[in-house]
Design a protein around this motif. Structure first.
Motif, PDB file in Angstrom:
ATOM      1  N   ASP A  94       5.620  -3.161  -5.711  1.00 14.87           N
ATOM      2  CA  ASP A  94       6.665  -2.086  -5.828  1.00 14.87           C
ATOM      3  C   ASP A  94       6.806  -1.560  -4.493  1.00 14.87           C
ATOM      4  OD1 ASP A  94       4.675  -0.087  -5.660  1.00 14.87           O
ATOM      5  OD2 ASP A  94       4.841   0.330  -7.722  1.00 14.87           O
ATOM      6  N   ASP A  95       7.676  -0.482  -4.135  1.00 14.54           N
ATOM      7  CA  ASP A  95       7.801   0.098  -2.846  1.00 14.54           C
ATOM      8  C   ASP A  95       6.725   0.811  -2.433  1.00 14.54           C
ATOM      9  OD1 ASP A  95      10.508  -0.872  -3.063  1.00 14.54           O
ATOM     10  OD2 ASP A  95      11.163   0.924  -3.604  1.00 14.54           O
ATOM     11  N   GLU A  96       5.705   1.361  -3.333  1.00 12.93           N
ATOM     12  CA  GLU A  96       4.513   1.873  -2.765  1.00 12.93           C
ATOM     13  C   GLU A  96       3.268   1.091  -2.690  1.00 12.93           C
ATOM     14  OE1 GLU A  96       4.178   5.074  -5.412  1.00 12.93           O
ATOM     15  OE2 GLU A  96       5.741   6.135  -4.803  1.00 12.93           O
ATOM     16  N   GLY A  97       3.392  -0.408  -2.706  1.00 14.07           N
ATOM     17  CA  GLY A  97       2.502  -1.244  -2.655  1.00 14.07           C
ATOM     18  C   GLY A  97       1.507  -1.673  -3.971  1.00 14.07           C
ATOM     19  N   TYR A  98       1.933  -1.154  -5.013  1.00 12.59           N
ATOM     20  CA  TYR A  98       1.224  -1.466  -6.155  1.00 12.59           C
ATOM     21  C   TYR A  98       1.920  -2.552  -6.844  1.00 12.59           C
ATOM     22  CZ  TYR A  98      -0.719   3.251  -5.802  1.00 12.59           C
ATOM     23  OH  TYR A  98      -1.370   4.434  -5.049  1.00 12.59           O
TER      24      TYR A  98
END
Length: 81
Positions: free
Chosen positions: A27-31
């Motif tokens: 996702d956009d946060e790296g998860y």
């Protein structure tokens, strides 16, 4: 091969993505994105390395579930044609 994603364990290290960006989506946060992942046979070695690289053990290889959930593999129950 089927990879089970334990989203709650993911801490966003993105090591899986670094090993196999075509298999793991973030996702956009790296998860890692939730949802189990089916891996093509030719990508199994790469996917295995990526799973082993996760420091949180957020990914789990399940070699049996793909066949279990494949509708074409389901057998009719007794009395069903």
């Amino acid at each position: 091969m089927h990879i089970v994603v334990h989203k709650a364990k993911c801490q966003g290290h993105a090591r899986c993505w670094a090993q196999a960006p075509n298999i793991f989506k973030l996702d956009d946060e790296g998860y890692v994105l939730p949802g189990d992942i089916n891996v093509a046979q030719e990508d199994e070695l790469l996917a295995s390395r990526a799973v082993r690289s996760c420091p949180e053990s957020a990914l789990e290889i399940d070699r049996t579930s793909a066949a279990r959930f494949e509708p074409a593999e389901m057998q009719p129950r007794a009395g069903e044609a």
